[in-house]
Design a protein around this motif. Structure first.
Motif, short mmCIF file in Angstrom:
data_model
loop_
_atom_site.label_atom_id
_atom_site.label_comp_id
_atom_site.label_asym_id
_atom_site.label_seq_id
_atom_site.Cartn_x
_atom_site.Cartn_y
_atom_site.Cartn_z
N VAL A 35 6.75 -15.22 22.37
CA VAL A 35 6.97 -13.81 22.71
C VAL A 35 6.36 -13.52 24.08
O VAL A 35 5.26 -13.98 24.38
CB VAL A 35 6.32 -12.91 21.64
N PHE A 37 4.98 -10.54 26.61
CA PHE A 37 4.55 -9.16 26.82
C PHE A 37 4.18 -8.99 28.29
O PHE A 37 3.56 -9.87 28.89
CB PHE A 37 3.31 -8.85 25.98
N GLU A 53 2.22 -2.46 22.24
CA GLU A 53 2.07 -3.91 22.06
C GLU A 53 1.01 -4.22 21.00
O GLU A 53 1.15 -5.16 20.22
CB GLU A 53 1.69 -4.58 23.38
N LEU A 57 1.35 -6.21 17.30
CA LEU A 57 0.48 -7.30 16.86
C LEU A 57 -0.25 -6.96 15.58
O LEU A 57 -0.42 -7.82 14.70
CB LEU A 57 -0.52 -7.65 17.97
N ASP A 205 -3.01 -16.01 26.32
CA ASP A 205 -2.15 -16.36 25.19
C ASP A 205 -2.82 -16.07 23.86
O ASP A 205 -4.04 -16.19 23.71
CB ASP A 205 -1.79 -17.86 25.24
N VAL A 230 2.13 -15.45 21.61
CA VAL A 230 2.32 -14.27 22.46
C VAL A 230 1.75 -14.58 23.83
O VAL A 230 0.56 -14.88 23.97
CB VAL A 230 1.62 -13.04 21.85
#
Length: 509
Positions: A35, A37, A53, A57, A205, A230
Motif C-alpha cells: 500500500v 500512502f 490514513e 490503519l 514502512d 504500508v
C-alpha cells in the motif's frame, strides 16, 4: 479539461517508458499487499491520531465495541455482543468471550473499563477525549464480560461514538510505575484487530501480518491476505512508477486525470467509489459580517442556490461517484432526509430573485475557499453569470477559520466528513462559529434531535431541521465527493458505499 488529460497521458507514457508493463505477480505469490500512502505514518495509536490514513490503519490493527455496517449505516456489535439501557444514563454492555489481543491475552471487562476511564481522564490528553468525555462519567466492571457505562446525561449517540472512536486497549497499557506513558502504543500497539504489527519504522514502512487468532463472527470477516506492507511515498509520480513495476499494489486519493490515464495500463485497474465527504457553501444569513448585507435576504440566498450548476461540477470536475446534493448532509446517512426544498439549476430564476430583492444590478460578494480551486472558480463563474461581482478569496484553511471566528466571512465554500448528527451539530448548534444562520429555531431542532432517545423521534427532528435549513437557504449544498484508486489488476478491492477504504476486505483474484 483536455489539456489536463493530455498532460496526464504524457505522465503515463513517461512512467511506462521507465517501468515494464508486464504484470508483476510477486505480491500475489507471496500474499503481500503493498500500500502507498502520501502521508508520513509516525504514530499507530488511533487514540492519539486523527488523519484518515491513521483511521485506515486502526481498522486493520484495532477493534472497537461496535462497528458500522457500511451498507445500512447501522451500529452493530463487534467486541460487544449486545447492550441495553438500564435507565436513561446507564448502558450495560455484554462482551464477547474468547477474544484475544495480539499478545495472546484474553480481552475482559477490565480492559474495556480501563480504556474508557483512561480516555475521559484529562491527564490522558487523548484525541478521543473530546468526543467521549462530554457524556461519559465512568465505566464500571460488573463481571468478567459485562460493563456498565454511566453517562453524565441522556445521550442517544453513545453507541455511535463507541463505534467511531475508541479502540480497546489492554488494562494498564498507558501506565508504568505509576506514570502515564502516552506514547506506549505509538510504535507497537497490542490490538484486537485482524492484523498485528510485525515491524514499523516511523515515517517509512509498516509491516502487518494477519492475526490468525482473530475472533470469529467479527463484522470484518476473515481477512484473505496474509501480509500488508504500508509504504510512505510522498511523490505521486513515484507512486505511479512503483505501481507499474509491481512495488505497489494500491494507491489512494489519486487525482482524477492521473487515475484515468493510468487505468489504461494492462496491469493496473482504476476504481472510483463514493466518499463520505460533502461540499457546500455557507451563507451569512445572520448578518454577522454585515447586518444589512445581501446574505440576510432570503431571496438572495435562494438565488445563489439556483445559480450553481452543481450537477456539471460533480460530473466534470469531480467525476466518478460524485453526485449533486440538496441537503446539508450525505444522503446515505441516517437522518439525512431528502424531503427538503430543492433548487434546480435556473440562472433566469436566480436573476429574477435578485431583482425582487432589489439587486437587479447585482452586488459584490467576497467568497472564501481553501481547497479545490477549479471548483471554487466554477462556482464564482456561476455567480458572476447572474450578475454578482465575485471576489474569490482563496486562502489556507487556517486563515479561513480565523476569519470565520472573527465573524468576518460573508460566504465560504466548505467540505465535511461525518454523519448527519455531527454535521448538523457542528454547523448549526448555537455555540459554534460555523453557525451563520442567526436562527435559534434551527439550533433547538438540531440539539433536540441529538438528544432524542427514540431513533424515530430523532429522525423526525432531523427532517424538520433540514427542511428549515433548506427552505431558508442557509447553505448551498453542492455535491458528494468521489475517491479514485489505482490497484494492481490482480487485486480485488471492494468499494464500500460509505466511501471508507477497508483494506482487510481485499483479496487476490
Amino acid at each position: 479539461m483536455q489539456k489536463t488529460r493530455f498532460l496526464a497521458g504524457i505522465a503515463l507514457a513517461a512512467v511506462a517508458g521507465a517501468a515494464p508493463l508486464a504484470p508483476a505477480y510477486a505480491d500475489k505469490a507471496d500474499d503481500t499487499l503493498r500500500v502507498a500512502f502520501s502521508e508520513e505514518i509516525i504514530n499507530l495509536d488511533y487514540l492519539y491520531t486523527t488523519k484518515r490514513e491513521y483511521i485506515i490503519l486502526s481498522e486493520l490493527i484495532d477493534e472497537k465495541l461496535f462497528s458500522i455496517d457500511p451498507d445500512t449505516n447501522e451500529y452493530i456489535p463487534a467486541l460487544a455482543t449486545e447492550y441495553q439501557y438500564l435507565d436513561d444514563t446507564t448502558i450495560q454492555v455484554k462482551l464477547r468471550e474468547g477474544v484475544n489481543f495480539h499478545d495472546g491475552s484474553e480481552m475482559t471487562a477490565a480492559d474495556v473499563a480501563y480504556t474508557y476511564n483512561f480516555i475521559i481522564d484529562d491527564a490522558s490528553e487523548s484525541h478521543a477525549t473530546g468526543r467521549i468525555a462530554p457524556w461519559l462519567d465512568s465505566v464500571e466492571i460488573v463481571d468478567e464480560y459485562t460493563v456498565n457505562f454511566h453517562l453524565k446525561m441522556a445521550y442517544p449517540l453513545a453507541i455511535r461514538d463507541m463505534a467511531l472512536r475508541v479502540p480497546i486497549r489492554k488494562n494498564g497499557s498507558y501506565h508504568k510505575d505509576g506514570e502515564i506513558d502516552r506514547g506506549a502504543m505509538a510504535l507497537a500497539p497490542i490490538g484486537l484487530g485482524p492484523y498485528r504489527v510485525q515491524n514499523f519504522e516511523a515515517g517509512q514502512d509498516l509491516v502487518l501480518t494477519r492475526f490468525e487468532d482473530f475472533y470469529a463472527d467479527s463484522p470484518k470477516g476473515d481477512p484473505a491476505i496474509g501480509s500488508i506492507v504500508v509504504r510512505t511515498i510522498p511523490d505521486i509520480g513515484t507512486q505511479q512508477a512503483e505501481l507499474m513495476s509491481g512495488g505497489v499494489d494500491w494507491m489512494y486519493y489519486v487525482p482524477r486525470e492521473v487515475a484515468e490515464a493510468m487505468g489504461a495500463a494492462p496491469n493496473v485497474e482504476h476504481l472510483s467509489g463514493p466518499d463520505s465527504r460533502i461540499a457546500f457553501i455557507v451563507l451569512d444569513a445572520g448578518g454577522y459580517s454585515d447586518p444589512d448585507g445581501p446574505m440576510t435576504d432570503l431571496k438572495v440566498r435562494q438565488a445563489l442556490n439556483h445559480a450553481v450548476n452543481k450537477a456539471e461540477i460533480a460530473q466534470f470536475l469531480i467525476g466518478g461517484a460524485a453526485q449533486p446534493i440538496d441537503t446539508p448532509c450525505h444522503p446515505t446517512q441516517f437522518g439525512c432526509s431528502q424531503d427538503v426544498t430543492h433548487y434546480e439549476f435556473d440562472p433566469e430564476r436566480a436573476r429574477a430573485l435578485l431583482a425582487e430583492a432589489g439587486y437587479a444590478e447585482g452586488f459584490q460578494l467576497e467568497l472564501w475557499a481553501y481547497r479545490d480551486r477549479a471548483i471554487a472558480e466554477a462556482i464564482a463563474a456561476d455567480f458572476e453569470d447572474i450578475g454578482i461581482d465575485v471576489d474569490l478569496r482563496y486562502v489556507q484553511l487556517e486563515s479561513l477559520n480565523q476569519a470565520r471566528a472573527n465573524r468576518d466571512i460573508e460566504a465560504y465554500i466548505g467540505t465535511w466528513t461525518s454523519d448527519t448528527a455531527a454535521t448538523t451539530t457542528v454547523h448549526f448548534a448555537a455555540d459554534t462559529d460555523r453557525n451563520l444562520t442567526g436562527d435559534p429555531e434551527v439550533s433547538e431542532l438540531v440539539l433536540a434531535a441529538d438528544s432524542a432517545i427514540d431513533p424515530q423521534e430523532g429522525e423526525m427532528l432531523y427532517a424538520t431541521a433540514l427542511d428549515r435549513i433548506t427552505s431558508q437557504a442557509y447553505w448551498v449544498p453542492l455535491f458528494t465527493y468521489s475517491v479514485n484508486y489505482l490497484v494492481d489488476a490482480n487485486l480485488d478491492f471492494p468499494l464500500s458505499p460509505d466511501g471508507f477504504p477497508r483494506l482487510y476486505a481485499a483479496e487476490w483474484k
